[in-house]
Design a protein around this motif. Structure first.
Motif, mmCIF file in Angstrom:
data_model
loop_
_atom_site.group_PDB
_atom_site.id
_atom_site.type_symbol
_atom_site.label_atom_id
_atom_site.label_comp_id
_atom_site.label_asym_id
_atom_site.label_seq_id
_atom_site.Cartn_x
_atom_site.Cartn_y
_atom_site.Cartn_z
ATOM 1 N N ALA A 108 0.689 -1.081 -0.043
ATOM 2 C CA ALA A 108 0.085 0.115 0.211
ATOM 3 C C ALA A 108 0.640 1.300 -0.157
ATOM 4 O O ALA A 108 1.732 1.172 0.687
ATOM 5 C CB ALA A 108 -1.115 0.454 1.322
ATOM 6 N N LEU A 119 -2.523 0.419 -4.209
ATOM 7 C CA LEU A 119 -2.232 -1.145 -4.063
ATOM 8 C C LEU A 119 -1.009 -1.651 -5.089
ATOM 9 O O LEU A 119 -1.867 -1.396 -6.348
ATOM 10 C CB LEU A 119 -3.441 -1.886 -3.647
ATOM 11 C CG LEU A 119 -4.536 -1.469 -2.457
ATOM 12 C CD1 LEU A 119 -5.617 -2.773 -2.532
ATOM 13 C CD2 LEU A 119 -3.672 -1.765 -0.845
ATOM 14 N N ARG A 168 -12.122 -2.912 -1.667
ATOM 15 C CA ARG A 168 -11.153 -1.832 -2.045
ATOM 16 C C ARG A 168 -11.633 0.037 -2.711
ATOM 17 O O ARG A 168 -11.973 0.062 -2.848
ATOM 18 C CB ARG A 168 -11.166 -2.254 -3.555
ATOM 19 C CG ARG A 168 -10.271 -4.041 -3.613
ATOM 20 C CD ARG A 168 -9.177 -3.878 -4.711
ATOM 21 N NE ARG A 168 -8.312 -5.282 -4.176
ATOM 22 C CZ ARG A 168 -7.275 -5.767 -4.585
ATOM 23 N NH1 ARG A 168 -7.322 -5.459 -5.841
ATOM 24 N NH2 ARG A 168 -6.934 -6.733 -4.780
#
Length: 312
Positions: A108, A119, A168
């Motif tokens: 990250a 990501l 996400r």
């Protein structure tokens, strides 16, 4: 007394025997565009290598080093054993904090000017997601111990943004003080600690309820956070005070203050938790703290404007 550090020549190639070292502390130096490698047994600089243009955030994998380059807007991937550059991945303007997922498969990267977390897959070295966050100029994005969540701090914010890694996307935010910076989770993941620079406090966050359970007054401009592997102690660096404070998790109180170099920033503990390494931006040093004795052992000269420390 700490032995006098060995000042190594700038190298562009091999790391040599460092791959075999039990634990090495890696220190990215923003202004001198270099990476200092410290042997944690002797507390000597083993090598200093030229890397990127403005190296900042760092994470250490089993075989690779990952660094954000603030000037080029890239993630740099180096081979740990040789120091050879393996890949450079363009992300966006001004990437900063880099963290590695518990399983080692995801990185990250907080990218400030994007107001997003990127990501990156460590398996095939490609970006797999870009996740917008509410806080402006995100600095750190840190994985929870179970790899389920990312907690994100931003320089222009008064909250910690929570990213669900399955979806996400950002799914929550937890109100804290002004200008949150360093974040660290207890090993069991039940609490997270965030240093809020302009509030002069560290906030303890209950991760199940997503609320603040303690506000701990610390020094001026608290910044870096490091959590002891025993889960009983949390360390915070105070940039203006040139100190590190130890917080007792049971009482949520400061129990020790240790003087270090000028503008202490990000920090890292050895695996056993017996030593804490503190990057001092204005001093160009790393302070070493004996955590058992709550005592500074000395300073190690590194490059200009060290950003932080990662230990493997």
């Amino acid at each position: 007394m700490m032995r006098k550090p060995v000042v190594a020549l700038l190298l562009s190639g091999l790391f040599g025997p460092l791959a075999a070292a039990a634990e090495t502390a890696y220190v990215p130096n923003e202004k001198s565009a270099s990476l200092s490698l410290i042997d944690t047994a002797s507390d000597q600089v083993l090598q200093t290598v030229a890397v990127g243009q403005r190296p900042r955030g760092i994470a250490v994998g089993a075989r690779e080093l990952y660094l954000s380059d603030g000037k080029s807007g890239s993630l740099l991937i180096l081979d740990r054993a040789s120091g050879r550059s393996l890949h450079s991945l363009r992300l966006g303007a001004s990437p900063e904090g880099v963290s590695l997922s518990p399983d080692g498969r995801l990185l990250a990267v907080a990218v400030e000017d994007d107001n997003a977390v990127h990501l990156v897959s460590t398996v095939d070295r490609r970006e797999v997601a870009k996740i917008a966050v509410a806080g402006k100029n995100p600095e750190h994005a840190v994985f929870s111990p179970d790899g389920r969540w990312l907690y994100v701090s931003a320089e222009e914010a008064e909250q910690v943004d929570v990213i669900d890694l399955r979806q996400r996307r950002q799914v929550a935010q937890i109100a804290v003080g002004q200008r949150p910076r360093g974040i660290g989770f207890l090993p069991d993941g039940r609490l997270a600690y965030v240093a809020c620079e302009l509030a002069g406090k560290v906030y303890a966050l209950d991760t199940a309820s997503e609320r603040v359970v303690a506000e701990i007054a610390v020094g001026q401009y608290p910044n870096g956070i490091a959590v002891h592997p025993d889960g009983q102690r949390v360390y915070v660096s105070n940039g203006r005070d040139a100190s590190v404070m130890e917080i007792d998790v049971a009482s949520q109180q400061v129990v020790a203050t240790i003087a270090v170099g000028k503008r202490p920033w990000n920090m890292a503990l050895t695996a056993a938790g017996d030593k804490l390494y503190v990057a001092n931006g204005r001093s160009g040093t790393v302070s070493v703290i004996d955590t058992g004795r709550r005592q500074a052992l000395g300073d190690i000269a590194v490059g200009e404007l060290p950003w932080g420390v990662a230990i493997r």
